[in-house]
Design a protein around this motif. Structure first.
Motif, PDB file in Angstrom:
ATOM      1  N   THR A 328      12.535  12.407 -22.715  1.00 38.11           N
ATOM      2  CA  THR A 328      12.702  13.288 -21.541  1.00 38.11           C
ATOM      3  C   THR A 328      11.349  13.733 -21.004  1.00 38.11           C
ATOM      4  N   ALA A 329      10.424  14.092 -21.897  1.00 34.41           N
ATOM      5  CA  ALA A 329       9.087  14.525 -21.458  1.00 34.41           C
ATOM      6  C   ALA A 329       8.335  13.402 -20.766  1.00 34.41           C
ATOM      7  N   ALA A 330       8.557  12.163 -21.166  1.00 39.38           N
ATOM      8  CA  ALA A 330       7.867  11.035 -20.546  1.00 39.38           C
ATOM      9  C   ALA A 330       8.343  10.819 -19.133  1.00 39.38           C
ATOM     10  N   ARG A 331       9.695  10.990 -18.856  1.00 41.79           N
ATOM     11  CA  ARG A 331      10.196  10.820 -17.487  1.00 41.79           C
ATOM     12  C   ARG A 331       9.696  11.952 -16.589  1.00 41.79           C
ATOM     13  N   ALA A 332       9.603  13.164 -17.114  1.00 43.96           N
ATOM     14  CA  ALA A 332       9.127  14.299 -16.303  1.00 43.96           C
ATOM     15  C   ALA A 332       7.633  14.162 -15.987  1.00 43.96           C
ATOM     16  N   ASP A 333       6.896  13.569 -16.885  1.00 44.95           N
ATOM     17  CA  ASP A 333       5.442  13.396 -16.646  1.00 44.95           C
ATOM     18  C   ASP A 333       5.177  12.535 -15.419  1.00 44.95           C
ATOM     19  N   ARG A 334       6.104  11.621 -15.054  1.00 50.89           N
ATOM     20  CA  ARG A 334       5.876  10.754 -13.909  1.00 50.89           C
ATOM     21  C   ARG A 334       6.163  11.466 -12.586  1.00 50.89           C
ATOM     22  N   VAL A 335       6.824  12.638 -12.625  1.00 45.16           N
ATOM     23  CA  VAL A 335       7.125  13.379 -11.401  1.00 45.16           C
ATOM     24  C   VAL A 335       6.183  14.572 -11.221  1.00 45.16           C
ATOM     25  N   VAL A 336       5.713  15.144 -12.269  1.00 45.71           N
ATOM     26  CA  VAL A 336       4.910  16.375 -12.214  1.00 45.71           C
ATOM     27  C   VAL A 336       3.657  16.226 -11.345  1.00 45.71           C
ATOM     28  N   ALA A 708       7.815  14.867   0.773  1.00 43.93           N
ATOM     29  CA  ALA A 708       8.738  13.731   0.798  1.00 43.93           C
ATOM     30  C   ALA A 708       8.541  12.868  -0.445  1.00 43.93           C
ATOM     31  N   ARG A 709       7.303  12.610  -0.851  1.00 46.52           N
ATOM     32  CA  ARG A 709       7.039  11.768  -2.024  1.00 46.52           C
ATOM     33  C   ARG A 709       7.558  12.429  -3.302  1.00 46.52           C
ATOM     34  N   ALA A 710       7.451  13.759  -3.449  1.00 42.38           N
ATOM     35  CA  ALA A 710       7.908  14.451  -4.659  1.00 42.38           C
ATOM     36  C   ALA A 710       9.427  14.361  -4.803  1.00 42.38           C
ATOM     37  N   ARG A 711      10.207  14.516  -3.761  1.00 45.22           N
ATOM     38  CA  ARG A 711      11.661  14.442  -3.832  1.00 45.22           C
ATOM     39  C   ARG A 711      12.096  13.038  -4.244  1.00 45.22           C
ATOM     40  N   ALA A 712      11.506  12.014  -3.691  1.00 46.10           N
ATOM     41  CA  ALA A 712      11.907  10.643  -4.010  1.00 46.10           C
ATOM     42  C   ALA A 712      11.629  10.326  -5.478  1.00 46.10           C
ATOM     43  N   ALA A 714      11.550  12.444  -8.118  1.00 44.14           N
ATOM     44  CA  ALA A 714      12.447  13.181  -9.015  1.00 44.14           C
ATOM     45  C   ALA A 714      13.799  12.494  -9.096  1.00 44.14           C
ATOM     46  N   GLU A 715      14.318  12.055  -7.971  1.00 42.27           N
ATOM     47  CA  GLU A 715      15.625  11.366  -7.978  1.00 42.27           C
ATOM     48  C   GLU A 715      15.537  10.060  -8.757  1.00 42.27           C
ATOM     49  N   ALA A 716      14.384   9.333  -8.642  1.00 44.18           N
ATOM     50  CA  ALA A 716      14.253   8.061  -9.324  1.00 44.18           C
ATOM     51  C   ALA A 716      14.222   8.230 -10.846  1.00 44.18           C
ATOM     52  N   GLU A 717      13.750   9.335 -11.404  1.00 43.96           N
ATOM     53  CA  GLU A 717      13.655   9.555 -12.846  1.00 43.96           C
ATOM     54  C   GLU A 717      14.882  10.267 -13.401  1.00 43.96           C
ATOM     55  N   GLY A 718      15.937  10.560 -12.572  1.00 49.56           N
ATOM     56  CA  GLY A 718      17.175  11.142 -13.080  1.00 49.56           C
ATOM     57  C   GLY A 718      17.239  12.652 -12.951  1.00 49.56           C
ATOM     58  N   PHE A 719      16.316  13.260 -12.178  1.00 48.33           N
ATOM     59  CA  PHE A 719      16.341  14.707 -11.977  1.00 48.33           C
ATOM     60  C   PHE A 719      16.896  14.990 -10.606  1.00 48.33           C
ATOM     61  N   ARG A 720      17.599  16.158 -10.442  1.00 53.91           N
ATOM     62  CA  ARG A 720      18.202  16.491  -9.148  1.00 53.91           C
ATOM     63  C   ARG A 720      17.127  16.963  -8.153  1.00 53.91           C
ATOM     64  N   THR A 721      16.194  17.752  -8.610  1.00 52.97           N
ATOM     65  CA  THR A 721      15.160  18.276  -7.711  1.00 52.97           C
ATOM     66  C   THR A 721      13.793  18.148  -8.400  1.00 52.97           C
ATOM     67  N   PRO A 722      12.739  18.238  -7.610  1.00 51.57           N
ATOM     68  CA  PRO A 722      11.407  18.220  -8.228  1.00 51.57           C
ATOM     69  C   PRO A 722      11.177  19.405  -9.150  1.00 51.57           C
ATOM     70  N   GLU A 723      11.790  20.566  -8.856  1.00 56.21           N
ATOM     71  CA  GLU A 723      11.584  21.736  -9.693  1.00 56.21           C
ATOM     72  C   GLU A 723      12.171  21.512 -11.083  1.00 56.21           C
ATOM     73  N   GLU A 724      13.367  20.780 -11.140  1.00 57.58           N
ATOM     74  CA  GLU A 724      13.970  20.480 -12.431  1.00 57.58           C
ATOM     75  C   GLU A 724      13.062  19.588 -13.266  1.00 57.58           C
TER      76      GLU A 724
END
Length: 1008
Positions: A328-336, A708-712, A714-724
């Motif tokens: 889970t931490a690895a997928r979030a690292d790609r959006v942060v 726009a880039r942050a929202r796209a 987050a959705e690609a890594e399985g999160f609903r929003t960038p904040e999640e």
């Protein structure tokens, strides 16, 4: 070499210029140089030697002053010699160094020695050189001899050869070394001695090296060195010590060393066998211990693997939880990173809006508050264009400042030049008159000083006349005494003559009676031969004996000699008086002394006026230089004033024009620089406002794109929003612990799996545990035995290797010693022979002494040809090789001289000869040495010889023999000059050079 003409000026005792025509003297073949003691006879020979070589013979060369003390102070000393050498007619003009009076002021200055060498070619004199060294070298090469040889060959200084005749070998050797070139033989002796020492050192060094190597071999083997075969090492000899002889038994050392090396090779082989045996035992013990250790290790590793597998089974749930957390931490690292970029772009947009508001507020003071970006840009560009137009006016402002500075400088220069012009004008009004007055005063002083040479000549003339008057009065008294003595000697001679004639007449008258007394009956008469004497004459008068007649004759001879001497004295005094009368006249001494005082006063006045003229001339020169300087200063000052005023007017016009241009350019601003600065500040404010508006627009655009880039992502890594995604992110330092634990689980599982799969570990686990302590003890015992055997073998090997090296080096040292010893033996033998210190040298003579002895033998042979005639066959010189008692130099024998006396048949020392005998012997020696030196040097034939003094010791008969020998020297056209004051020679030699001395210096005259 033949002398033609000699000219002497202010040289030696000759105060003026004297010319000697040797051609006129040489026509007679034999000529006499005669004069009183100290007149300057020898100085003529000095002048000849000085002209040729620039030096005078013997000790006189040490005297620095060759200039005549009688000569005037300004007369330069000079010697001119014309001579023919090897067919070349040369003229040599030399001047010695001397001190002349300074031309200005008092004191003296040094004139250095000079020379001019010329050759007569095609009817004129052609210069060859004026260099002292070149002239001396050319003369030496033409004559083939140096100055010392020339003085011994051509001048024949008899007095020196009398000393040479009586000298010991050491002194005689020094004279011969100066005359004959024996330096090469001395160098050969020195080289051989050095070679002997060098070869001795070269032979001793390898011998010492061999001894040292033998000591090292003995030390390495522990054996004693062969004392009977090898002497102790001796260090190389020092300079001056006798050379160490090579070792007598050096060649026995290699065999001794080889024997030791063979014995130690046997010991080495036994040690190597023992080391191989214990090495095999050590290998077996080490192999058994290693096998036991390997079995125990495999058993331990299998037991450890079983325990690790049990631990992994217990912790399987912990491993699964860690794997899910890290995913889970690895997928979030790609959006942060994109979420962080949105926050950054938001901050930049806010800052850009604030900057745009601030700059628009500042620009509102120049333009309307809501002016657009284009309006702001145009306004900034218009202000920069105006600044560019005003930059040209800056050069005008700088030019204006430069003009003001230059006008200030011109004004200061004008304030300096105007007073200087007035001062120069005042000086020019006075200076020309002062120069003319100084010139008139100088002309008057020069006119008064012009009489100084006449006054000086008058003083010299009166002083000479006064000296002549003093001498005239003295000579008059001496002449009266000489005339009285002459009259007395004439009377005495006449009386002696009368007595002699009376005795002779009386003996003649009584001769018949004397003969009659000797008549004996029956014996023939010595007059008529008859044996009968019928009437012998008898006389009663006293008949003088022959001894009485001889005594009367001797008395008459003495009286006649005294008469001639007195006549000569009268003639000399009368001649001197007549000469003094010509010089002084009949004036008395008091009148001449008064005349001299008056002449000296006139000379002092002329000297004073001459000094005054020199002072006035220097002062006039200074005044004229000052006048020229002032005129030049006036012209330069006037030219500078004109240029100053013209330049100031031109600068004033330029100043007014530039001021008008600058007033128009600055407008309402106080200065041009202020206007340019104001426009620059306004353009900067407007540019900043334009740039702030453009930056705010760019920031808003970049913020929208980042969201726009942050929202796209987050959705690609399985999160609903960038904040999640941001909430699920885990820092790297928090992930490190779970990641390390997970890697440990994976590695531990693989390692346990690999160990349990190894068949060797499984087989070892089934075997019993080995006895490691017993095996270690066995290995230690085997290692100790092997170490002792290896150390012994290594020591034996090292000793054999060192012995092999030392034996090779010893053999090299012996091979190097043998040729060095042979070379030293040859050098020792040759050096001993050359130095005269070897027993093989039977005469104990050095090489140089042997050469000099051969030359002396030639000299003796040539001298005996003359001595036989001069001594009527009685004396002959004998050259001996015996070492005299006083000769201290070793190897310097062979230079002895003895005199063989034919009357006694014995040889004696030359010091036992009388004065006349010494003279003829030393003269013969000098003539013989001259012949040998000429032949040895390869020089030219000497056409003019001089024999100096010594004839006063000869009797009449010996003098005849000597004159015959000297007359024989004329063979081949050679001229011989005899230097002597003996009266007998004046009657024998008609061609004479008479040297006369007086108070004013010596003179020379030829009488043929």
């Amino acid at each position: 070499m033949r002398l033609h003409r000699l000219e002497l000026t202010a040289f030696g005792p000759f105060s003026a210029t004297e010319e000697i025509d040797f051609d006129a003297l040489s026509d007679a073949g034999l000529f006499l140089i005669q004069g009183r003691t100290g007149a300057g006879k020898t100085s003529v020979l000095d002048a000849v030697c000085f002209a040729l070589y620039g030096q005078v013979p013997g000790a006189r060369n040490a005297v620095k002053g060759l200039r005549s003390d009688h000569a005037p102070p300004t007369l330069a000393p000079r010697v001119v010699l014309e001579t023919t050498v090897r067919g070349r007619r040369l003229r040599i003009t030399r001047s010695p160094a001397w001190e002349r009076p300074k031309l200005r002021g008092s004191g003296t200055t040094v004139e250095h020695a000079k020379v001019v060498l010329e050759e007569h070619e095609r009817g004129e004199w052609v210069g060859l050189t004026t260099r002292l060294d070149e002239a001396g070298d050319l003369v030496s090469r033409l004559l083939g001899m140096n100055a010392t040889q020339f003085c011994q060959v051509a001048l024949l200084p008899q007095g020196e050869f009398a000393g040479f005749l009586r000298a010991g070998a050491d002194e005689r050797r020094k004279v011969l070394e100066r005359l004959f070139a024996t330096e090469v033989f001395t160098q050969v002796e020195k080289w051989l001695a050095e070679r002997r020492a060098a070869t001795g050192r070269a032979a001793a060094e390898p011998a010492a090296a061999a001894a040292s190597l033998a000591d090292r071999i003995a030390e390495a083997t522990g054996a004693a060195p062969p004392r009977g075969d090898r002497p102790a090492a001796v260090p190389p000899p020092r300079r001056g010590d006798p050379v160490v002889e090579p070792f007598a038994e050096v060649e026995a050392l290699p065999a001794w060393a080889a024997e030791l090396a063979g014995a130690h090779e046997d010991v080495r082989a036994a040690a190597e066998e023992l080391r191989a045996k214990f090495a095999e035992r050590l290998r077996d013990a080490r192999r058994a211990l290693e096998d036991a250790r390997a079995l125990a290790d495999r058993q331990r590793r299998h037991a450890a693997a079983m325990a690790r597998r049990a631990v992994l089974t217990e912790r399987a749930a912990e491993r699964s939880r860690l794997a899910s957390l890290l995913d889970t931490a690895a997928r979030a690292d790609r959006v942060v990173p994109l979420v962080a970029a949105v926050a950054e772009r938001h901050d930049r947009a806010r800052q850009a809006r604030r900057w745009a508001g601030e700059t628009r507020l500042r620009a509102g003071e120049l333009l309307p508050p809501n002016a657009s970006e284009d309006v702001l840009a145009k306004a900034a560009r218009a202000r920069r264009d105006e600044i560019a137009a005003l930059e040209g006016a800056r050069a005008a402002a700088a030019r204006l400042r430069a003009i003001e500075d230059e006008r200030d400088r011109l004004a200061a220069e004008l304030r300096r030049l105007e007073p200087e012009e007035a001062r120069i004008a005042a000086t020019l009004a006075e200076l020309p008159g002062a120069v003319e007055a100084r010139r008139a005063e100088l002309d008057e002083a020069r006119l008064a000083a012009a009489g100084r040479p006449g006054a000086e000549a008058a003083v010299g003339d009166v002083r000479r006349r006064l000296d002549a008057a003093h001498r005239r009065d003295q000579v008059t008294v001496l002449l009266a005494g000489a005339e009285e003595a002459h009259r007395a000697s004439v009377d005495a001679a006449q009386q002696a003559r009368d007595r002699l004639q009376d005795l002779r007449q009386a003996r003649l008258d009584g001769m018949a009676a004397v003969l009659a007394e000797d008549l004996v009956d029956g014996e023939p008469c010595r007059v008529c031969g008859s044996t009968e004497h019928p009437a012998p004459v008898t006389s009663l008068a006293l008949i003088p004996t022959e001894d009485q007649v001889d005594a009367a004759q001797a008395e008459y001879d003495r009286a006649q000699a005294e008469r001639e001497r007195a006549a000569g004295e009268v003639e000399a005094r009368r001649t001197e008086r007549d000469g003094l009368l010509e010089a002084a006249g009949e004036a008395d001494v008091e009148a001449l002394a008064a005349e001299l005082a008056e002449a000296e006063r006139a000379l002092a006045e002329a000297d004073a006026r001459a000094s005054e003229a020199e002072r006035l001339e220097a002062a006039l020169h200074r005044d004229e230089l000052e006048l020229d300087r002032v005129v030049t200063a006036r012209d330069e000052n006037g030219r500078a004033l004109t240029e100053n005023r013209t330049r100031d007017a031109a600068l004033a016009a330029d100043r007014d024009r530039l001021r008008a241009e600058l007033d128009e350019a600055r407008g309402a601003d106080p200065t041009l620089e202020a206007r340019i600065a104001r426009l620059g500040r306004e353009a900067a404010v407007l540019d900043e406002a334009v740039e702030a508006l453009r930056a705010a627009d760019r920031a808003e655009e970049e913020l929208a794109a980042a969201r726009a880039r942050a929202r796209a992502a987050a959705e690609a890594e399985g999160f609903r929003t960038p904040e999640e995604a941001a909430d699920a992110a885990m820092p790297d330092e928090d992930q490190a612990g779970p990641r390390d634990k997970l890697r440990w689980f994976d590695g531990e599982e693989a390692a346990v799996r690999e160990l349990l799969a190894d068949p060797a570990l499984a087989a070892a686990a089934a075997e019993p545990a080995p006895d490691l302590d017993g095996l270690r003890a066995a290995l230690a015992g085997a290692e100790e035995l092997h170490a002792n055997a290896a150390a012994a073998a290594d020591r034996a090997r090292h000793r054999c290797e060192r012995l092999a090296d030392l034996c090779a080096r010893l053999a090299d040292a012996v091979r190097a010693w043998r040729p060095a010893a042979e070379r030293h033996e040859v050098a020792e033998r040759l050096a001993g022979l050359a130095s005269g210190k070897s027993a093989a040298n039977r005469h104990a003579m050095s090489l140089s002494a042997y050469v000099l002895a051969a030359r002396l033998e030639q000299v003796v042979a040539a001298a005996n040809e003359r001595l036989d005639r001069m001594s009527a066959g009685r004396y002959a010189l004998v050259h001996t090789t015996d070492k005299a008692a006083g000769d201290r130099t070793k190897g310097a024998g062979g230079l002895g001289l003895r005199v063989a006396d034919a009357w006694t048949g014995l040889e004696r020392d030359p010091v036992t000869l009388s004065g006349g005998e010494s003279f003829i012997t030393s003269l013969s020696l000098a003539l013989g040495l001259a012949d040998v030196v000429t032949a040895e040097a390869g020089g030219t034939e000497i056409g003019t010889l001089f024999v100096d003094e010594g004839f006063g010791t000869l009797d009449e008969e010996t003098l005849d023999e000597v004159m015959d020998v000297l007359d024989g020297l004329r063979d081949g056209g050679r001229a011989v000059g005899i230097v002597s004051h003996v009266a007998e020679l004046r009657a024998r030699i008609p061609a004479q050079l008479r040297v006369t001395k007086d108070r004013a210096g010596s003179t020379a005259a030829i009488v043929v």
